[in-house]
Motif scaffolding. Structure first.
Motif, PDB file in Angstrom:
ATOM      1  N   THR A  21       0.830  -1.195   0.000  1.00 52.93           N
ATOM      2  CA  THR A  21       0.000   0.000   0.000  1.00 52.93           C
ATOM      3  C   THR A  21       0.867   1.249   0.000  1.00 52.93           C
ATOM      4  N   ARG A  23       0.228   5.935  -0.267  1.00 51.56           N
ATOM      5  CA  ARG A  23      -0.729   7.044  -0.278  1.00 51.56           C
ATOM      6  C   ARG A  23      -0.070   8.212  -0.980  1.00 51.56           C
ATOM      7  N   PRO A  29      -5.208   6.711  -1.238  1.00 49.22           N
ATOM      8  CA  PRO A  29      -4.469   5.463  -1.038  1.00 49.22           C
ATOM      9  C   PRO A  29      -4.511   4.576  -2.283  1.00 49.22           C
ATOM     10  N   ASN A  30      -3.544   3.705  -2.385  1.00 48.33           N
ATOM     11  CA  ASN A  30      -3.535   2.696  -3.437  1.00 48.33           C
ATOM     12  C   ASN A  30      -2.916   1.422  -2.883  1.00 48.33           C
ATOM     13  N   VAL A  31      -3.205   0.328  -3.563  1.00 45.38           N
ATOM     14  CA  VAL A  31      -2.626  -0.963  -3.198  1.00 45.38           C
ATOM     15  C   VAL A  31      -2.315  -1.722  -4.473  1.00 45.38           C
ATOM     16  N   SER A  57       1.799   2.714  -8.508  1.00 43.93           N
ATOM     17  CA  SER A  57       2.381   2.827  -7.162  1.00 43.93           C
ATOM     18  C   SER A  57       3.843   3.245  -7.190  1.00 43.93           C
ATOM     19  N   PHE A  94      -9.616   0.357  -2.580  1.00 45.41           N
ATOM     20  CA  PHE A  94     -10.157   0.174  -1.241  1.00 45.41           C
ATOM     21  C   PHE A  94     -11.675   0.314  -1.228  1.00 45.41           C
ATOM     22  N   GLU A 104      -9.062  -0.233   4.671  1.00 45.77           N
ATOM     23  CA  GLU A 104      -7.951   0.678   4.941  1.00 45.77           C
ATOM     24  C   GLU A 104      -7.994   1.065   6.412  1.00 45.77           C
ATOM     25  N   ALA A 112       0.934   5.696   4.503  1.00 49.27           N
ATOM     26  CA  ALA A 112       0.347   4.589   3.744  1.00 49.27           C
ATOM     27  C   ALA A 112      -0.489   3.740   4.708  1.00 49.27           C
ATOM     28  N   ILE A 115      -3.691  -2.836   5.716  1.00 44.25           N
ATOM     29  CA  ILE A 115      -4.880  -3.572   5.288  1.00 44.25           C
ATOM     30  C   ILE A 115      -5.335  -4.366   6.503  1.00 44.25           C
TER      31      ILE A 115
END
Length: 196
Positions: A21, A23, A29-31, A57, A94, A104, A112, A115
């Protein structure tokens, strides 16, 4: 036995299937999924993850200098695959429904997210970026190891066997198998039986 000699390939398998993850600077945010992740040092505790330059990412981690590496298990297998084949440029990973949903939750030291469903999350701060070709390797110090308490035994020790972790092997996901030994078992002397 006969052997064949192939061109160089990345056949070091199996490897951990982790969700990473991050941010971005705007708080989004991203994963993503990474299979090219590993341990690189024990003091200080450091890990690495190699990410293609074109991945969404990649730029976020390069700019912010932090990420969270989340271990995955059988329950997370489908979402682990999904977030690895879809881009965060196009969706909020998310915000997925049903069996693709992940929660999240705040980390302790980095922006970041953790999870929530992951058995173990490693909060990481990037110390080095190695430009290697198709991938850049982010070498990071682990600032915190965040553990779901359901995987602790009655004495507070982590029992990762209960987590049902998965691994990635040449394009496929596998649950880990049976315990066949512990570190050093090959040189341990048998215990003497106590006299009655």
């Amino acid at each position: 036995m006969a052997r064949q000699f192939w061109k160089p390939s990345n056949m070091l398998n199996p490897v951990p299937a982790v969700m990473v993850t991050c941010r971005d600077e705007n708080g989004r945010p991203n994963v993503m999924t990474a299979a090219w992740a590993g341990t690189v040092c024990s003091d200080p505790v450091m890990v690495s993850v190699s990410i293609r330059k074109e991945r969404y990412s990649h730029d976020i981690i390069q700019k912010t200098g932090e990420f969270v590496m989340c271990l995955t298990n059988r329950k997370l297998a489908k979402v682990t695959d999904f977030v690895g084949v879809r881009s965060g440029r196009d969706m909020d990973k998310f915000g997925l429904p049903g069996d693709l949903h992940i929660t999240e939750t705040p980390a302790k030291y980095v922006s970041a997210p953790l999870i929530l469903e992951s058995p173990v999350c490693l909060e990481c701060r990037v110390r080095h970026v190695l430009e290697l070709g198709s991938h850049d390797m982010f070498v990071a110090e682990v600032l915190s190891t965040d553990i779901d308490e359901i995987y602790l035994d009655k004495d507070g020790r982590l029992d990762l066997a209960k987590a049902d972790l998965i691994a990635y092997c040449h394009g496929q996901y596998f649950a880990l198998g049976d315990l066949i030994g512990k570190f050093g078992y090959s040189v341990r002397k048998p215990r003497k039986k106590k006299a009655k």
